[in-house]
Design an enzyme around this catalytic site. Sequence first.
Site, PDB file in Angstrom:
ATOM      1  N   HIS A   5      11.160 -16.573  -7.450  1.00  0.00           N
ATOM      2  CA  HIS A   5      11.034 -15.350  -6.633  1.00  0.00           C
ATOM      3  C   HIS A   5       9.556 -15.182  -6.369  1.00  0.00           C
ATOM      4  O   HIS A   5       8.702 -15.495  -7.038  1.00  0.00           O
ATOM      5  CB  HIS A   5      11.561 -13.726  -7.323  1.00  0.00           C
ATOM      6  CG  HIS A   5      10.958 -12.641  -6.874  1.00  0.00           C
ATOM      7  ND1 HIS A   5      11.350 -12.535  -5.565  1.00  0.00           N
ATOM      8  CD2 HIS A   5      10.244 -11.485  -6.986  1.00  0.00           C
ATOM      9  CE1 HIS A   5      10.860 -11.290  -4.974  1.00  0.00           C
ATOM     10  NE2 HIS A   5      10.222 -10.790  -6.305  1.00  0.00           N
ATOM     11  N   ASN A  15       6.693 -11.205  -0.224  1.00  0.00           N
ATOM     12  CA  ASN A  15       7.787 -10.665  -1.436  1.00  0.00           C
ATOM     13  C   ASN A  15       8.821 -10.162  -0.308  1.00  0.00           C
ATOM     14  O   ASN A  15       8.634  -8.943   0.063  1.00  0.00           O
ATOM     15  CB  ASN A  15       7.210  -9.759  -1.920  1.00  0.00           C
ATOM     16  CG  ASN A  15       8.142  -9.336  -3.163  1.00  0.00           C
ATOM     17  OD1 ASN A  15       9.296  -9.633  -3.084  1.00  0.00           O
ATOM     18  ND2 ASN A  15       7.768  -8.896  -4.340  1.00  0.00           N
ATOM     19  N   CYS A  28      14.527  -7.184  -6.673  1.00  0.00           N
ATOM     20  CA  CYS A  28      14.037  -8.646  -6.389  1.00  0.00           C
ATOM     21  C   CYS A  28      14.920  -9.544  -7.284  1.00  0.00           C
ATOM     22  O   CYS A  28      14.876 -10.548  -6.980  1.00  0.00           O
ATOM     23  CB  CYS A  28      12.577  -8.772  -6.779  1.00  0.00           C
ATOM     24  SG  CYS A  28      11.579  -7.494  -5.722  1.00  0.00           S
TER      25      CYS A  28
HETATM   26  O1  UT7 Z   1       8.903  -8.168  -6.535  1.00  0.00           O
HETATM   27  C1  UT7 Z   1       8.751  -7.455  -7.716  1.00  0.00           C
HETATM   28  C2  UT7 Z   1       7.934  -7.726  -8.584  1.00  0.00           C
HETATM   29  N1  UT7 Z   1       6.376  -7.336  -8.193  1.00  0.00           N
HETATM   30  C3  UT7 Z   1       5.562  -8.172  -8.740  1.00  0.00           C
HETATM   31  O2  UT7 Z   1       5.754  -8.967  -9.326  1.00  0.00           O
HETATM   32  C4  UT7 Z   1       4.121  -7.389  -8.276  1.00  0.00           C
HETATM   33  C5  UT7 Z   1       3.011  -7.775  -9.399  1.00  0.00           C
HETATM   34  N2  UT7 Z   1       1.644  -7.225  -9.324  1.00  0.00           N
HETATM   35  C6  UT7 Z   1       0.906  -8.162  -8.444  1.00  0.00           C
HETATM   36  O3  UT7 Z   1       1.123  -8.921  -7.782  1.00  0.00           O
HETATM   37  C7  UT7 Z   1      -0.643  -7.407  -8.385  1.00  0.00           C
HETATM   38  O4  UT7 Z   1      -0.727  -6.744  -9.753  1.00  0.00           O
HETATM   39  C8  UT7 Z   1      -1.043  -6.726  -7.158  1.00  0.00           C
HETATM   40  C9  UT7 Z   1      -1.052  -8.081  -6.175  1.00  0.00           C
HETATM   41  C10 UT7 Z   1      -0.201  -5.694  -6.866  1.00  0.00           C
HETATM   42  C11 UT7 Z   1      -2.428  -6.239  -7.512  1.00  0.00           C
HETATM   43  O5  UT7 Z   1      -3.331  -7.316  -7.770  1.00  0.00           O
HETATM   44  P1  UT7 Z   1      -4.222  -7.042  -9.153  1.00  0.00           P
HETATM   45  O6  UT7 Z   1      -5.105  -8.165  -9.261  1.00  0.00           O
HETATM   46  O7  UT7 Z   1      -3.510  -6.536 -10.116  1.00  0.00           O
HETATM   47  O8  UT7 Z   1      -5.219  -5.673  -8.629  1.00  0.00           O
HETATM   48  P2  UT7 Z   1      -5.489  -4.114  -9.274  1.00  0.00           P
HETATM   49  O9  UT7 Z   1      -4.096  -3.497  -8.950  1.00  0.00           O
HETATM   50  O10 UT7 Z   1      -5.835  -4.356 -10.445  1.00  0.00           O
HETATM   51  O11 UT7 Z   1      -6.416  -3.719  -8.135  1.00  0.00           O
HETATM   52  C12 UT7 Z   1      -7.746  -4.064  -7.980  1.00  0.00           C
HETATM   53  C13 UT7 Z   1      -8.616  -3.541  -7.094  1.00  0.00           C
HETATM   54  C14 UT7 Z   1      -8.231  -2.127  -7.265  1.00  0.00           C
HETATM   55  O12 UT7 Z   1      -9.754  -1.411  -6.897  1.00  0.00           O
HETATM   56  P3  UT7 Z   1     -10.573  -0.824  -8.260  1.00  0.00           P
HETATM   57  O13 UT7 Z   1      -9.697   0.366  -8.988  1.00  0.00           O
HETATM   58  O14 UT7 Z   1     -11.196  -1.905  -8.954  1.00  0.00           O
HETATM   59  O15 UT7 Z   1     -11.680  -0.278  -7.377  1.00  0.00           O
HETATM   60  C15 UT7 Z   1      -7.595  -1.539  -6.102  1.00  0.00           C
HETATM   61  O16 UT7 Z   1      -7.758  -0.236  -5.555  1.00  0.00           O
HETATM   62  O17 UT7 Z   1      -8.031  -3.865  -5.916  1.00  0.00           O
HETATM   63  C16 UT7 Z   1      -7.879  -2.667  -5.111  1.00  0.00           C
HETATM   64  N3  UT7 Z   1      -6.865  -3.147  -3.959  1.00  0.00           N
HETATM   65  C17 UT7 Z   1      -7.162  -3.376  -3.073  1.00  0.00           C
HETATM   66  N4  UT7 Z   1      -8.249  -3.743  -2.144  1.00  0.00           N
HETATM   67  C18 UT7 Z   1      -7.778  -4.234  -0.917  1.00  0.00           C
HETATM   68  C19 UT7 Z   1      -5.532  -2.725  -4.242  1.00  0.00           C
HETATM   69  N5  UT7 Z   1      -4.803  -3.298  -3.187  1.00  0.00           N
HETATM   70  C20 UT7 Z   1      -5.710  -3.525  -2.375  1.00  0.00           C
HETATM   71  C21 UT7 Z   1      -5.582  -4.185  -0.957  1.00  0.00           C
HETATM   72  N6  UT7 Z   1      -6.958  -4.445  -0.311  1.00  0.00           N
HETATM   73  N7  UT7 Z   1      -4.533  -4.230  -0.391  1.00  0.00           N
END
Ligand code: UT7
Length: 321
Positions: free
Chosen positions: A248, A278, A113
């Site tokens: 980004h 992204n 990225c």
């Molecule tokens: O480009 C390179 C750099 N990349 C980034 O910068 C990405 C950085 N990270 C992010 O943008 C965020 O961490 C994400 C968008 C990937 C995830 O958001 P989050 O608020 O950190 O969510 P999380 O990973 O803590 O997940 C929260 C919950 C989980 O469920 P439980 O364990 O709390 O029951 C996940 O399983 O959300 C669930 N979850 C989803 N639910 C519905 C994860 N993906 C999804 C989804 N739809 N697509």
Amino acid sequence: MIRSVLRGTGSALPRNCVTNAQLAERVDTSDDWIVERTGIRQRYIAGEGETTSSLAIEAARRALEAAGVEASEIGLIVLATATPDYTFPATATQVQQALGCRGGVAFDVQAVCSGFLYAMATADSLLRTGMAKKALVIGAETFSRILDWDDRTTCVLFGDGAGAVVLEAQDVAEDGPGILATRLHADGEHCDLLHVDGGPSSTGTVGKLRMKGREVFRHAVVNLAEVLREVLADVDMGIQAVDWVVPHQANARILDATARKLGLPAERVVVTVDQHANTSAASVPLALDVATRDGRIKPGDLVMFEAMGGGFTWGASLVRM
Ligand code: UT7
């Protein structure tokens, strides 16, 4: 002094736009979750006949047209991608052939990225040594081809696209246009937090993207705020001097958190993550092209680019348009 001056921008997107609701038919997710956690509403996904090189070629043609530069004048092509058409030759040489640029230098760089920041810094260095006078710097990706479409934690986050700029080495005054300062970083310590689990020398397969999103998020906000401060210190300016930040586009919450940390008003941040998701190395030049063509970014504006990605790699660059 000799500086690399940004002469024109261009971008390209695949034909097929996929909404969050369409993805929710395929994996256990919802429009509400994706919008609330990421700000993403839709993304473009490459179809048959659309590849990283085809998108790169289209973006490059538009950048040349905007710059009023002929392809034959280009002596250097640096293309950032983690999703090349082939293991080799470099996608940059495919662009060179399609545009009809004869001779010169063409190669790819891979910093995921942050790739466009790395490519622009490389081109800037080569232009200032006199190796070439005019360069195309391109970020182009088809991440849809390395996504695990059964993994809801990653497949909703990415899209395909390309962006390009034409840089020209010009003798300019101190307060003139061009790239004013750049800082790049890498820290291989965290390479497993965001990676692809295959490749020609390890598995002999292309592999799929794997990410520990929450941990990447935490590192992104800290690293980006720090590198932006470094670039501002290099030019002895405060954040209030910057007209636009073109970041980004990974997650709207990362953009908000970084802006808050720096005291940067949200209305000076160019946001396209809602439209494109992204697009990895393509996201900065894509957003730059959008904000240039809609008239927000104007000649003379101070524009900060920043990105962070797998590796980790990260960087920022300040440009006077
Ligand atoms: O480009 C390179 C750099 N990349 C980034 O910068 C990405 C950085 N990270 C992010 O943008 C965020 O961490 C994400 C968008 C990937 C995830 O958001 P989050 O608020 O950190 O969510 P999380 O990973 O803590 O997940 C929260 C919950 C989980 O469920 P439980 O364990 O709390 O029951 C996940 O399983 O959300 C669930 N979850 C989803 N639910 C519905 C994860 N993906 C999804 C989804 N739809 N697509």
